[in-house]
Design an enzyme around this catalytic site. Structure first.
Site, short mmCIF file in Angstrom:
data_model
loop_
_atom_site.label_atom_id
_atom_site.label_comp_id
_atom_site.label_asym_id
_atom_site.label_seq_id
_atom_site.Cartn_x
_atom_site.Cartn_y
_atom_site.Cartn_z
N MET A 50 -6.77 -10.56 38.71
CA MET A 50 -8.06 -10.00 39.14
C MET A 50 -9.25 -10.50 38.33
O MET A 50 -10.36 -9.99 38.46
CB MET A 50 -8.01 -8.47 39.10
CG MET A 50 -6.93 -7.86 39.95
SD MET A 50 -7.06 -8.40 41.67
CE MET A 50 -5.52 -7.77 42.31
N CYS A 51 -9.04 -11.49 37.46
CA CYS A 51 -10.14 -12.05 36.67
C CYS A 51 -10.96 -13.01 37.51
O CYS A 51 -10.43 -13.79 38.30
CB CYS A 51 -9.61 -12.78 35.45
SG CYS A 51 -9.22 -11.72 34.08
N HIS A 52 -12.26 -12.96 37.27
CA HIS A 52 -13.17 -13.92 37.90
C HIS A 52 -13.16 -15.21 37.08
O HIS A 52 -12.95 -15.19 35.87
CB HIS A 52 -14.60 -13.38 37.92
CG HIS A 52 -14.76 -12.20 38.81
ND1 HIS A 52 -14.47 -10.92 38.40
CD2 HIS A 52 -15.17 -12.09 40.09
CE1 HIS A 52 -14.70 -10.08 39.40
NE2 HIS A 52 -15.14 -10.76 40.43
N MET A 77 -10.90 -10.43 28.63
CA MET A 77 -9.59 -10.96 29.01
C MET A 77 -9.42 -12.39 28.51
O MET A 77 -8.33 -12.77 28.08
CB MET A 77 -9.38 -10.88 30.53
CG MET A 77 -9.36 -9.47 31.08
SD MET A 77 -8.25 -8.33 30.20
CE MET A 77 -6.68 -9.11 30.46
N ASP A 133 5.99 -21.14 18.81
CA ASP A 133 6.67 -22.32 19.34
C ASP A 133 6.76 -23.42 18.30
O ASP A 133 7.78 -24.10 18.19
CB ASP A 133 5.95 -22.83 20.59
CG ASP A 133 6.63 -24.05 21.16
OD1 ASP A 133 7.84 -23.97 21.47
OD2 ASP A 133 5.96 -25.09 21.31
#
Length: 164
Positions: free
Chosen positions: A81-83, A117, A132
């Site tokens: 839902m991020c723009h 976000m 990693d």
């Protein structure tokens, strides 16, 4: 401070309970900044290898910085839902402690919605890249990572300024 008993609206849920992307079209453009932070706990020997830039895969922090920046720029592709927003600046800051690497990511944008976000994605991806890069050194005899953990990922700053 808001009242914890006050009902909060979930902006990404419509009246029928369906997920939706928020319409920000009518909002004014604002200058925004968000900063997120988190940390990865590692063994002392791995921390020393990071400090000395003596790991098999190369420069851990430089690689993690690039990963964090890439994650910020691609947040809209991984968070449904991020723009897609115009990123105007990204700052990454590492602090290597005795038993952890801390990462803070600052993101700036000018637009109709915030960049929290993006900052969170930068932190989590940057810390995942650290893992990693050093996982071979952190693995125990059973192939596990008993002391390695990512924690305390959070938004530490958020600001917005309406443009004149």
């Amino acid at each position: 401070m808001s009242d914890p008993d006050e009902e909060r609206d979930l902006t990404h849920v419509d009246e029928s309970g369906e997920a939706r992307m928020v319409d920000v079209g009518a909002k004014p453009d604002t200058a925004r900044r968000a900063v997120a932070a988190g940390e990865i706990h590692l063994s002392e020997s791995t921390i020393e290898a990071i400090r000395e830039n003596d790991t098999k895969k190369g420069d851990v922090l430089a690689t993690a910085r690039v990963g964090a920046i890439q994650a910020v720029k691609h947040t809209w592709e991984t968070i449904p839902m991020c723009h897609q927003i115009p990123i105007t600046n990204i700052d990454t800051e590492f602090e290597v402690g005795e038993d952890r690497v801390e990462l803070e990511v600052g993101v700036e944008t000018t637009g109709k919605t915030g960049c929290e976000m993006e900052a969170l994605e930068g932190v989590t991806t940057g810390l995942n890249v650290v893992w990693d890069m050093v996982k071979a050194a952190e693995k125990d005899e059973e192939g596990q990572y008993p002391g390695t953990r990512i924690s305390d990922v959070r938004v530490v700053e958020k600001e917005k300024r309406v443009l004149e």
